[in-house]
Design an enzyme around this catalytic site. Structure first.
Site, PDB file in Angstrom:
ATOM      1  N   CYS A 132       0.840  -1.204   0.000  1.00 44.55           N
ATOM      2  CA  CYS A 132       0.000   0.000   0.000  1.00 44.55           C
ATOM      3  C   CYS A 132       0.875   1.253   0.000  1.00 44.55           C
ATOM      4  CB  CYS A 132      -0.926  -0.010   1.217  1.00 44.55           C
ATOM      5  SG  CYS A 132      -1.974   1.445   1.311  1.00 44.55           S
ATOM      6  N   CYS A 135      -0.397   4.062   2.141  1.00 44.15           N
ATOM      7  CA  CYS A 135      -0.236   3.902   3.594  1.00 44.15           C
ATOM      8  C   CYS A 135       1.219   4.113   3.997  1.00 44.15           C
ATOM      9  CB  CYS A 135      -0.646   2.501   4.047  1.00 44.15           C
ATOM     10  SG  CYS A 135      -2.108   1.844   3.263  1.00 44.15           S
ATOM     11  N   ASP A 136       2.160   3.584   3.206  1.00 40.34           N
ATOM     12  CA  ASP A 136       3.555   3.519   3.643  1.00 40.34           C
ATOM     13  C   ASP A 136       4.515   4.449   2.882  1.00 40.34           C
ATOM     14  OD1 ASP A 136       2.750   1.556   5.407  1.00 40.34           O
ATOM     15  OD2 ASP A 136       3.113  -0.060   3.977  1.00 40.34           O
TER      16      ASP A 136
END
Ligand code: NAP
Length: 301
Positions: A132, A135-136
């Site tokens: 992701c 997300c990261d």
């Protein structure tokens, strides 16, 4: 006994819930664990949902949920493991031992990230291997990353990461991309994205954390992070053997969500279809709920 048990609280499930509630049916939404509204919770900016010019995926998902809650939709936390057909409906067995009885099921369990299945991938998951970018990605400011895949997710991820990282490699196993030509055009304009085609990852290397990838031709590329974006796997565990699946493992269901099992409907990314988008999931949920209501009026009431 429930009228409709909806499995999954992504856009398809919530849309089905809203339509079910508005048809005055006794509806319950079962979800494994609430982490935002399905996959869109992990999406960055959504600019293709009609009527909302720009919104983050997470916010859009929260709007869907608020709408369902406002209509009095109730949620149940548990993982549906087994679907047992009955003469008047279904018994659904959950991981916690609970069994819920329902006249119909709308199955909207979505799809999960596919893995590359190469050495180093599992070992460095969370230590440089991610599924992701949204997300990261922020952890890789001014670093070097690689995105693996040739679909829209990989292309979007590469563009997104190029805003954060010093350099991004986009590595795809073929020379033609599945993702949008327009996004690929934008990628080619970015100085800090290097596109490598006809290349397959053999392994991911590292010590404490990822430090590189090795391609099947032996080429070694030093990277700090690897974003795997090689598609999704439909979440059909539990209904396998109960409904027919297509050759790719998605539930064979027409536009109404009707499956090979009477009273069990499928909606959203888990269903056979060409375009898996928020808008098509929402549309699926509505169609399946209307079909379930129609089924109930003919057979089960
Ligand atoms: P996808 O379209 O299925 O693409 C997966 C990509 O990964 C393909 O290019 C595939 O290669 C590659 N791949 C699969 N297995 C691999 C392996 N073992 N090793 C290396 N490469 C592998 O998946 P997606 O990109 O996640 O998209 C899923 C759906 O969501 C699509 O319908 C997509 O259009 C949609 N989506 C839309 C947007 C948007 O509209 N902005 C954004 C994200 C996703 P091949 O091409 O060689 O098969």
């Amino acid at each position: 006994m429930l009228d409709i048990l909806i499995i999954g609280s992504g856009p398809a499930g919530l849309s089905a819930a809203i339509y079910g509630k508005r048809a005055n049916l006794n509806v319950l939404v079962a979800e494994k664990e609430y982490l935002g509204t399905g996959q869109i919770a992990e999406s960055g900016l959504v600019d293709n949902y009609l009527g909302i010019a720009e919104i983050t995926g997470y916010e859009l998902g929260e709007k869907f949920r608020e709408h369902a809650e406002k209509l009095g939709v109730e949620f149940y936390e548990g993982e549906a493991r087994q679907f047992e057909p009955q003469t008047d409906g279904w018994k659904v067995h959950f991981d916690n031992g609970t069994v819920l009885e329902t006249k119909t099921v709308i199955y909207c369990a979505g799809a999960a990230h596919r893995h590359l299945d190469v050495p180093g991938e599992t070992e460095y998951s969370g230590k440089g291997v991610s599924y992701c970018a949204l997300c990261d990605g922020a952890f890789y400011k001014d670093k070097v990353t690689a995105v693996i895949g040739g679909g829209n997710t990989a292309l979007d991820d590469a563009l997104y990461l190029s805003e954060i990282c010093k350099k991004v490699y986009l590595i795809h196993r073929r020379s033609e991309f599945r993702g949008s030509a327009k996004t690929l055009e934008n990628i080619r304009k970015r100085d800090n994205i290097e596109v490598i085609t006809d290349a397959q990852v053999a392994s991911i290397s590292g010590e404490q954390k990822v430090n590189g990838i090795i391609l099947k031709d032996g080429q070694k590329i030093a990277v700090d992070g690897v974003f795997v974006a090689v598609g999704m796997i439909p979440q059909t565990k539990g209904v396998e053997g109960v409904v027919s699946l297509d050759e790719s493992g998605y539930i064979a269901a027409d536009e109404t969500g009707k499956t090979s099992a009477a009273g069990l409907f499928a909606a959203g990314d888990v269903r056979t279809k060409k375009f898996r988008q928020v808008v098509t999931a929402v549309s699926d949920g509505a169609n399946a709920a209307v079909a379930a209501a129609e089924y109930l009026s003919h057979f089960a009431k």
